[in-house]
Motif scaffolding. Structure first.
Motif, mmCIF file in Angstrom:
data_model
loop_
_atom_site.group_PDB
_atom_site.id
_atom_site.type_symbol
_atom_site.label_atom_id
_atom_site.label_comp_id
_atom_site.label_asym_id
_atom_site.label_seq_id
_atom_site.Cartn_x
_atom_site.Cartn_y
_atom_site.Cartn_z
ATOM 1 N N GLN A 289 1.064 -0.757 0.067
ATOM 2 C CA GLN A 289 0.103 0.066 0.235
ATOM 3 C C GLN A 289 0.775 0.851 0.156
ATOM 4 O OE1 GLN A 289 -3.483 0.844 2.610
ATOM 5 N NE2 GLN A 289 -3.265 -1.079 2.946
ATOM 6 N N GLU A 290 1.772 0.824 0.838
ATOM 7 C CA GLU A 290 3.305 2.156 0.868
ATOM 8 C C GLU A 290 3.264 2.655 -0.335
ATOM 9 O OE1 GLU A 290 3.094 3.075 3.998
ATOM 10 O OE2 GLU A 290 5.147 4.829 3.317
ATOM 11 N N GLU A 291 3.927 1.739 -0.564
ATOM 12 C CA GLU A 291 4.723 1.522 -2.184
ATOM 13 C C GLU A 291 3.766 2.210 -3.713
ATOM 14 O OE1 GLU A 291 7.465 1.935 -4.613
ATOM 15 O OE2 GLU A 291 7.886 1.209 -3.003
ATOM 16 N N PHE A 292 2.651 1.821 -3.333
ATOM 17 C CA PHE A 292 1.404 2.128 -4.622
ATOM 18 C C PHE A 292 1.184 3.074 -4.245
ATOM 19 C CE2 PHE A 292 -3.062 2.659 -5.266
ATOM 20 C CZ PHE A 292 -3.266 2.427 -6.718
ATOM 21 N N PHE A 293 1.072 4.045 -2.440
ATOM 22 C CA PHE A 293 1.124 5.099 -2.840
ATOM 23 C C PHE A 293 1.741 6.247 -3.451
ATOM 24 C CE2 PHE A 293 0.705 8.801 0.565
ATOM 25 C CZ PHE A 293 -0.855 9.235 0.538
ATOM 26 N N HIS A 294 3.074 5.887 -2.285
ATOM 27 C CA HIS A 294 3.940 6.215 -3.423
ATOM 28 C C HIS A 294 4.476 6.702 -5.145
ATOM 29 C CE1 HIS A 294 5.781 7.747 0.435
ATOM 30 N NE2 HIS A 294 5.784 6.423 0.824
ATOM 31 N N THR A 295 4.627 5.287 -5.874
ATOM 32 C CA THR A 295 3.924 5.384 -7.355
ATOM 33 C C THR A 295 2.819 6.223 -7.760
ATOM 34 O OG1 THR A 295 4.670 3.290 -6.597
ATOM 35 C CG2 THR A 295 4.136 3.883 -8.496
ATOM 36 N N PHE A 296 2.032 6.223 -6.632
ATOM 37 C CA PHE A 296 0.487 6.875 -7.503
ATOM 38 C C PHE A 296 0.615 8.828 -7.084
ATOM 39 C CE2 PHE A 296 -2.902 9.428 -6.014
ATOM 40 C CZ PHE A 296 -4.215 8.299 -7.005
ATOM 41 N N ASN A 297 1.393 8.915 -5.889
ATOM 42 C CA ASN A 297 1.176 10.182 -6.301
ATOM 43 C C ASN A 297 2.869 10.787 -6.847
ATOM 44 O OD1 ASN A 297 -0.160 11.381 -3.943
ATOM 45 N ND2 ASN A 297 1.384 10.369 -2.610
ATOM 46 N N ASP B 141 -15.701 4.029 1.151
ATOM 47 C CA ASP B 141 -15.501 2.109 2.163
ATOM 48 C C ASP B 141 -14.544 1.458 1.617
ATOM 49 O OD1 ASP B 141 -18.377 2.763 2.446
ATOM 50 O OD2 ASP B 141 -19.115 2.808 0.663
ATOM 51 N N LEU B 142 -13.445 1.657 1.074
ATOM 52 C CA LEU B 142 -11.737 0.779 0.714
ATOM 53 C C LEU B 142 -12.280 0.131 2.234
ATOM 54 C CD1 LEU B 142 -10.057 1.949 -2.512
ATOM 55 C CD2 LEU B 142 -11.897 -0.602 -2.228
ATOM 56 N N GLU B 143 -12.171 -0.789 2.400
ATOM 57 C CA GLU B 143 -11.438 -1.494 4.430
ATOM 58 C C GLU B 143 -10.169 -1.547 3.664
ATOM 59 O OE1 GLU B 143 -14.832 -4.683 4.478
ATOM 60 O OE2 GLU B 143 -16.216 -3.149 4.584
ATOM 61 N N GLY B 144 -9.323 -1.224 5.209
ATOM 62 C CA GLY B 144 -7.943 -1.669 4.959
ATOM 63 C C GLY B 144 -7.184 -1.484 4.625
ATOM 64 N N MET B 145 -7.883 0.033 4.117
ATOM 65 C CA MET B 145 -6.773 0.917 2.959
ATOM 66 C C MET B 145 -6.388 2.475 4.313
ATOM 67 S SD MET B 145 -5.785 1.331 -0.040
ATOM 68 C CE MET B 145 -6.384 0.497 -1.724
ATOM 69 N N GLU B 146 -5.835 2.654 4.098
ATOM 70 C CA GLU B 146 -5.142 4.425 4.948
ATOM 71 C C GLU B 146 -6.014 5.287 4.489
ATOM 72 O OE1 GLU B 146 -1.269 5.610 5.519
ATOM 73 O OE2 GLU B 146 -0.196 3.037 4.431
ATOM 74 N N GLU B 147 -6.487 5.726 5.435
ATOM 75 C CA GLU B 147 -7.534 6.848 5.394
ATOM 76 C C GLU B 147 -6.553 7.890 4.371
ATOM 77 O OE1 GLU B 147 -9.992 7.934 6.085
ATOM 78 O OE2 GLU B 147 -9.824 9.981 5.303
ATOM 79 N N ARG B 148 -5.063 7.934 4.227
ATOM 80 C CA ARG B 148 -4.786 9.324 3.366
ATOM 81 C C ARG B 148 -5.020 8.759 2.432
ATOM 82 N NH1 ARG B 148 1.426 8.970 3.333
ATOM 83 N NH2 ARG B 148 1.767 5.690 3.841
ATOM 84 N N MET B 149 -4.515 6.895 1.865
ATOM 85 C CA MET B 149 -5.088 7.050 0.713
ATOM 86 C C MET B 149 -6.317 6.816 -0.153
ATOM 87 S SD MET B 149 -2.990 4.940 -1.264
ATOM 88 C CE MET B 149 -3.599 4.841 -3.130
ATOM 89 N N ARG B 150 -7.429 6.470 0.969
ATOM 90 C CA ARG B 150 -8.740 6.655 0.608
ATOM 91 C C ARG B 150 -8.659 7.703 -0.095
ATOM 92 N NH1 ARG B 150 -12.182 4.184 5.428
ATOM 93 N NH2 ARG B 150 -10.105 4.640 6.494
ATOM 94 N N SER B 151 -8.658 8.976 1.166
ATOM 95 C CA SER B 151 -9.304 9.962 0.434
ATOM 96 C C SER B 151 -8.134 10.640 -1.023
ATOM 97 C CB SER B 151 -8.475 10.884 1.269
ATOM 98 O OG SER B 151 -7.207 12.061 1.440
ATOM 99 N N ARG B 152 -6.983 9.842 -1.335
ATOM 100 C CA ARG B 152 -6.396 10.694 -2.827
ATOM 101 C C ARG B 152 -6.541 10.144 -3.586
ATOM 102 N NH1 ARG B 152 -0.861 13.122 -3.896
ATOM 103 N NH2 ARG B 152 -2.065 13.944 -5.842
ATOM 104 N N LEU B 153 -7.440 8.593 -3.421
ATOM 105 C CA LEU B 153 -8.191 8.336 -4.607
ATOM 106 C C LEU B 153 -9.806 8.606 -4.764
ATOM 107 C CD1 LEU B 153 -8.072 4.156 -3.590
ATOM 108 C CD2 LEU B 153 -6.639 4.930 -5.211
ATOM 109 N N GLY B 154 -10.092 9.360 -4.032
ATOM 110 C CA GLY B 154 -11.095 10.222 -4.327
ATOM 111 C C GLY B 154 -11.344 11.870 -4.606
ATOM 112 N N TRP B 155 -10.094 12.230 -5.187
ATOM 113 C CA TRP B 155 -9.477 13.075 -5.653
ATOM 114 C C TRP B 155 -10.308 13.306 -7.364
ATOM 115 C CZ3 TRP B 155 -4.009 15.565 -4.343
ATOM 116 C CH2 TRP B 155 -4.036 15.882 -3.410
#
Ligand code: ADP
Ligand code: MG
Length: 458
Positions: A238-246, A265-279
């Motif tokens: 998830q961490e890596e995904f987040f960095h690659t994503f950013n 609603d994505l469970e088990g996903m970090e809060e910052r990731m969830r909010s970023r995905l909804g941008w």
């Protein structure tokens, strides 16, 4: 026929005809990518063995084409009852007849190419648009048609597609990739499942090669990751995904994500990731409607040149409501059956061939289930579904449950009232109106209702 079974030349010419039919039906692109690499290993005891060069191809052919291959074989040779796809050497035990096109060099799947293969059937042309998927479709088109260097390059980032299984998420992603590959091959597109992304990353970690892993994404214009709910919970990935994503978003690269739930609603996903995905743009693919199902069936029947009476298509659209994959499965089965018995399709024969599918789709939602699910969702006691308590915290969920009972069961208003602690039918009617009203103005409640409906119908 029996004596010809062992004769290699006959089997080979049957095989040639099967291949020709496959090429016809699935088109040149599919044929070249998948089917050309098949080698006939032999036929014995009614079993055809076909080798392909890689495990990946084996799984792919087994998942997508084996039923059709079996039906075609059976057409050619009534003794054939099973087809086995295995990984094996690519040379046939006997020479192929001269009329076959010369064997091309085996198009091995490039292991270094991180992008997963695309299903040749998943194009925009083959996607039937209807109310439930029109936003997702329009957004996908927009992403596909954006030009490099154009101001519209990245219309929204990320494009987040979500919806239940078999509703066309993967189809739309592949369609984006196909479109770009044919119209604008300079744009580099990577499509992969979240699982594969994880697998690649974990392997890179093991070989201490995460630099190379990141490098693969550096030059990409469009990155598509399918089914990200599978990434949930795996911390480092998830961490890596987040960095690659950013990093990619910062460089103005288009990202397309799919999942079975909305970002929030994505469970088990970090809060910052969830909010970023909804941008970017979050596009929900809704469950199919009757009209869409019928449209899809008509398109597919026409494409496979299968003469299915309109009555049968209407019947299927009516009765198979779960998802498009099952709808396709039904049609494939009818097709195979027709080929085998050589009779035309009727309503009766379809019902017979599909009886188990139809039964599964008949599963009716009960009021008990609705009450239980809704109570769980809102964290209230099941007893409050029947109680006289009028506090908002219990009254609203109760109204939601009544609303769903009306939507999902054939029960009448008085019956529903009775099942909710003996309430009057006007109370039920009021609840339904209230929820309808709220759905239009309260996004949270609307999401809740939608989610509950999916869970109950799923
Ligand atoms: P998901 O990824 O959402 O689970 P898929 O994209 O794999 O679903 O779709 C399941 C099957 O249904 C695929 O064969 C796909 O081609 C087909 N399908 C889904 N939606 C449509 C549509 N609107 N038009 C045509 N085929 C569709
Ligand atoms: Mg999918």
């Amino acid at each position: 026929m029996a004596e010809s079974l062992g004769r290699v030349d006959d089997v080979q010419s049957q095989w040639a005809r099967v291949r020709a039919r496959l090429r016809n039906e699935f088109g040149d692109a599919a044929y070249r990518s998948w089917l050309r690499n098949m080698t006939l290993q032999g036929v014995d005891a009614g079993r055809v063995r076909i080798a392909v060069p890689t495990r990946f191809l084996r799984d792919w052919v087994a998942a997508h084409y084996v039923d059709r291959i079996r039906a075609l074989w059976n057409n050619e040779n009534g003794h054939v009852a099973a087809v086995e796809i295995l990984v094996g050497p690519s040379s046939a035990p006997a020479a192929e007849p001269a009329e076959l096109p010369p064997r091309d060099t085996v198009e091995a799947v490039d292991e270094k190419d991180i992008s997963a293969p695309l299903d040749p059937r998943f194009t925009f042309e083959n996607f039937v648009v209807g109310k439930p998927n029109e936003l997702a479709h329009a957004a996908a088109r927009r992403v596909a048609e954006a030009q490099v260097g154009d101001a519209r390059t990245v219309p929204f980032n990320p494009l987040f597609l979500y919806g239940g299984v078999g509703l066309g998420k993967t189809h739309l992603m592949h369609a984006i990739a196909w479109h770009i590959r044919t119209h604008d091959p300079k744009r580099k597109v990577i499509y992969l499942s979240a699982e594969k992304f994880m697998y690649q990353f974990i392997r890179a970690l093991r070989f201490k090669d995460t630099m190379a892993f990141k490098e693969q994404f550096r030059s990409v214009d469009v990155l598509m990751i399918d089914d990200v709910h599978f990434i949930s919970g795996k911390d480092t990935t998830q961490e890596e995904f987040f960095h690659t994503f950013n990093a990619l978003v910062d460089q103005n690269r288009q990202i397309v994500i799919s999942a079975d739930k909305s970002p929030t609603d994505l469970e088990g996903m970090e809060e910052r990731m969830r909010s970023r995905l909804g941008w970017g743009l979050v596009a929900d693919i809704h469950p199919t409607t009757y009209e869409l199902r019928l449209g899809i069936l008509q398109a597919k029947a026409e494409r496979s040149k299968l003469a299915v009476p309109p009555k049968v298509l209407e019947f299927l659209a009516h009765r198979i409501t779960s998802n498009v994959r099952e709808l396709e499965g039904a049609l494939t089965r009818i097709y195979a059956h027709t080929q085998l018995v050589g009779r035309e399709v009727t309503l009766e024969s379809s019902q017979e061939v599909l009886h188990d599918l139809l039964r599964a789709n008949d599963r009716r939602v009960t009021i008990d289930e609705i009450q239980k699910r809704v109570a769980e969702h809102y964290n209230i006691r099941l007893a409050d579904m029947h109680s006289a308590r009028r506090a908002r915290a219990v009254a609203r969920p109760r109204q939601v449950a009544m609303y769903l009972a009306k939507q999902l069961t054939p029960r009448s208003l008085p019956e529903i009232g009775r099942r909710f602690g003996g309430r009057d039918h006007t109370t039920v009617m009021h609840a339904i109106r209230k929820i309808e009203e709220l759905r239009a103005i309260d996004a949270q409640l609307n999401d809740d209702v939608e989610l509950l409906r999916r869970m109950l119908q799923g």
